[in-house]
Design a protein around this motif. Structure first.
Motif, PDB file in Angstrom:
ATOM      1  N   ASN A 114       0.901  -1.171   0.017  1.00 59.31           N
ATOM      2  CA  ASN A 114      -0.014  -0.040   0.046  1.00 59.31           C
ATOM      3  C   ASN A 114       0.902   1.283   0.086  1.00 59.31           C
ATOM      4  O   ASN A 114       1.883   1.341   0.527  1.00 59.31           O
ATOM      5  CB  ASN A 114      -0.973  -0.003   1.113  1.00 59.31           C
ATOM      6  CG  ASN A 114      -1.979  -1.051   1.209  1.00 59.31           C
ATOM      7  OD1 ASN A 114      -2.382  -1.537   0.149  1.00 59.31           O
ATOM      8  ND2 ASN A 114      -2.184  -1.617   2.228  1.00 59.31           N
ATOM      9  N   GLY A 115       0.471   2.350  -0.918  1.00 61.55           N
ATOM     10  CA  GLY A 115       1.299   3.470  -0.624  1.00 61.55           C
ATOM     11  C   GLY A 115       0.232   4.735  -0.926  1.00 61.55           C
ATOM     12  O   GLY A 115      -0.958   4.321  -0.887  1.00 61.55           O
ATOM     13  N   ALA A 116       0.803   5.801  -1.504  1.00 62.72           N
ATOM     14  CA  ALA A 116      -0.008   6.732  -2.144  1.00 62.72           C
ATOM     15  C   ALA A 116       0.604   7.570  -3.181  1.00 62.72           C
ATOM     16  O   ALA A 116       1.831   7.795  -3.123  1.00 62.72           O
ATOM     17  CB  ALA A 116      -0.417   7.848  -0.612  1.00 62.72           C
ATOM     18  N   VAL A 117      -0.284   8.133  -4.019  1.00 61.44           N
ATOM     19  CA  VAL A 117       0.308   9.354  -4.735  1.00 61.44           C
ATOM     20  C   VAL A 117      -0.257  10.420  -4.758  1.00 61.44           C
ATOM     21  O   VAL A 117      -1.664  10.468  -4.694  1.00 61.44           O
ATOM     22  CB  VAL A 117      -0.077   8.779  -6.572  1.00 61.44           C
ATOM     23  CG1 VAL A 117       0.218   9.912  -7.438  1.00 61.44           C
ATOM     24  CG2 VAL A 117       0.483   7.269  -6.834  1.00 61.44           C
ATOM     25  N   ASN A 118       0.189  11.551  -4.246  1.00 62.83           N
ATOM     26  CA  ASN A 118      -0.100  12.721  -4.248  1.00 62.83           C
ATOM     27  C   ASN A 118      -1.018  12.905  -2.960  1.00 62.83           C
ATOM     28  O   ASN A 118      -2.026  13.602  -2.832  1.00 62.83           O
ATOM     29  CB  ASN A 118      -0.958  13.601  -5.213  1.00 62.83           C
ATOM     30  CG  ASN A 118       0.274  13.728  -6.484  1.00 62.83           C
ATOM     31  OD1 ASN A 118       1.193  13.574  -6.449  1.00 62.83           O
ATOM     32  ND2 ASN A 118      -0.510  14.109  -7.659  1.00 62.83           N
ATOM     33  N   GLY A 119      -0.916  11.892  -1.958  1.00 65.40           N
ATOM     34  CA  GLY A 119      -1.731  11.791  -0.849  1.00 65.40           C
ATOM     35  C   GLY A 119      -2.877  10.776  -0.772  1.00 65.40           C
ATOM     36  O   GLY A 119      -3.454  10.572   0.139  1.00 65.40           O
ATOM     37  N   SER A 120      -3.103  10.473  -2.120  1.00 61.42           N
ATOM     38  CA  SER A 120      -4.332   9.691  -2.198  1.00 61.42           C
ATOM     39  C   SER A 120      -3.778   8.052  -2.450  1.00 61.42           C
ATOM     40  O   SER A 120      -2.847   7.734  -2.988  1.00 61.42           O
ATOM     41  CB  SER A 120      -4.977   9.811  -3.796  1.00 61.42           C
ATOM     42  OG  SER A 120      -5.938   8.843  -3.989  1.00 61.42           O
ATOM     43  N   GLY A 121      -4.556   7.334  -1.699  1.00 59.91           N
ATOM     44  CA  GLY A 121      -4.158   5.955  -1.395  1.00 59.91           C
ATOM     45  C   GLY A 121      -4.198   4.833  -2.646  1.00 59.91           C
ATOM     46  O   GLY A 121      -5.045   5.145  -3.423  1.00 59.91           O
ATOM     47  N   VAL A 122      -2.995   4.211  -2.558  1.00 55.94           N
ATOM     48  CA  VAL A 122      -2.982   3.312  -3.984  1.00 55.94           C
ATOM     49  C   VAL A 122      -2.400   2.105  -3.552  1.00 55.94           C
ATOM     50  O   VAL A 122      -1.508   1.904  -2.723  1.00 55.94           O
ATOM     51  CB  VAL A 122      -1.913   4.269  -5.301  1.00 55.94           C
ATOM     52  CG1 VAL A 122      -1.616   3.389  -6.235  1.00 55.94           C
ATOM     53  CG2 VAL A 122      -2.595   5.422  -5.491  1.00 55.94           C
ATOM     54  N   LYS A 123      -2.691   1.180  -4.158  1.00 57.40           N
ATOM     55  CA  LYS A 123      -2.055  -0.263  -4.073  1.00 57.40           C
ATOM     56  C   LYS A 123      -0.885  -0.509  -5.035  1.00 57.40           C
ATOM     57  O   LYS A 123      -1.428  -0.464  -6.283  1.00 57.40           O
ATOM     58  CB  LYS A 123      -3.301  -1.395  -4.351  1.00 57.40           C
ATOM     59  CG  LYS A 123      -2.778  -2.944  -4.093  1.00 57.40           C
ATOM     60  CD  LYS A 123      -2.478  -2.991  -2.539  1.00 57.40           C
ATOM     61  CE  LYS A 123      -2.258  -4.499  -2.390  1.00 57.40           C
ATOM     62  NZ  LYS A 123      -2.368  -4.722  -0.779  1.00 57.40           N
TER      63      LYS A 123
END
Length: 219
Positions: A114-123
Motif C-alpha cells: 500500500n502507498g499513496a500518490v499525491n496523498g491518495s491511497g494506492v495499491k
C-alpha cells in the motif's frame, strides 16, 4: 564552600553551552528552492536570505549537485535530495538511518504494498519492467492528476505499442519513504493496482533475499 558551589555552577553552565552547541549542529537543514536558472539555483536554507549557487558550489552542509527544468538535486549532510520549486526538504546529520521498505512476495511471487500518490491511497505492485510509476485513468483522477498537462507518448506493452500520458507526480509514498517529482504514466485499461516502476525504484537500492525485498532510499 561558596567558591566550590560557584565553580560547579560555572562548569554546569559551560557544559550547557557545549551541549547546546552540539544540539545546534544536530539540527536538520531546511532547504527549499525558490528559483532555477541554467546551471544555478536560488536556495533558502533554514529560513535565511535567498542564496544563488552554481552547480558544485556549497553553503555549509548544503551543496548544489544538479539543476533540471523544474527541480534541483542538492546534497545535504552527505545525502542527496531532489527538490522542486516551493517544496522544502529537511535532512539532518543524525537522520543517517536510511529509510527502508521491506516487502514480502505473495503466493504468485509479486511484491504488493500500500502507498499513496499525491496523498491518495494506492495499491502498488513492484515492476522493474515499467519505466515509470504507472496507473490507470481512474487512479490518476482520484490522485488529482491533471492529465491534460501531460505529454502523449508511445509505450511498448505485451499487446504492442499504446498511447499513454507522461505526467509528473508531486509525491509518491511507500511506507516511510516519500519521493518528490516522480515521473508517472497514465492510461490503459483499469488495473487492480498501480505499477511501482523505475522512476521510483531507480532512487532506491534494491536487495532481494528469497521472498523478501528490501528497498533502501538512496536520495
Amino acid at each position: 564552600m561558596e567558591f566550590m558551589q560557584m565553580a560547579n555552577k560555572l562548569l554546569r553552565c559551560g557544559l550547557g553551552w557545549v551541549l547546546a552547541g552540539f544540539a545546534t549542529l544536530a539540527l536538520a537543514e531546511d532547504v527549499s528552492i525558490v528559483g532555477l536558472f541554467s546551471g544555478k539555483a536560488v536556495l533558502v536554507i533554514d529560513g535565511g536570505a535567498p542564496r544563488t549557487l552554481a552547480v558544485g558550489q556549497a553553503i555549509g552542509r548544503v551543496k548544489l549537485v544538479e539543476v533540471g527544468k523544474d527541480a534541483a538535486t542538492v546534497e545535504i549532510n552527505g545525502r542527496r535530495a531532489k527538490i522542486g520549486i516551493g517544496e522544502p526538504v529537511s535532512v539532518g546529520p543524525t537522520s543517517g538511518a536510511l529509510r527502508q521498505i521491506t516487502l514480502v512476495a505473495d503466493v504468485r511471487g509479486h511484491f504488493l504494498t500500500n502507498g499513496a500518490v499525491n496523498g491518495s491511497g494506492v495499491k502498488f505492485m513492484v515492476d522493474t519492467g515499467a519505466s515509470a510509476v504507472s496507473m490507470d485513468t481512474a487512479t490518476a483522477i482520484q490522485a488529482g492528476i491533471d492529465v491534460s498537462k501531460g505529454q502523449t507518448i508511445s509505450v511498448s506493452t505485451a499487446n504492442g505499442s499504446a498511447q499513454k500520458i507522461l505526467v509528473k507526480l508531486d509525491r509518491v509514498t511507500v511506507g516511510d519513504v516519500t519521493l518528490y517529482n516522480v515521473d508517472g504514466i497514465v492510461g490503459g485499461p483499469p488495473m487492480p493496482f498501480a505499477l511501482l516502476g523505475m522512476s521510483f525504484l531507480n532512487r532506491m537500492e534494491m536487495r532481494r533475499d528469497g521472498s523478501t525485498m528490501v528497498l533502501t532510499q538512496r536520495y
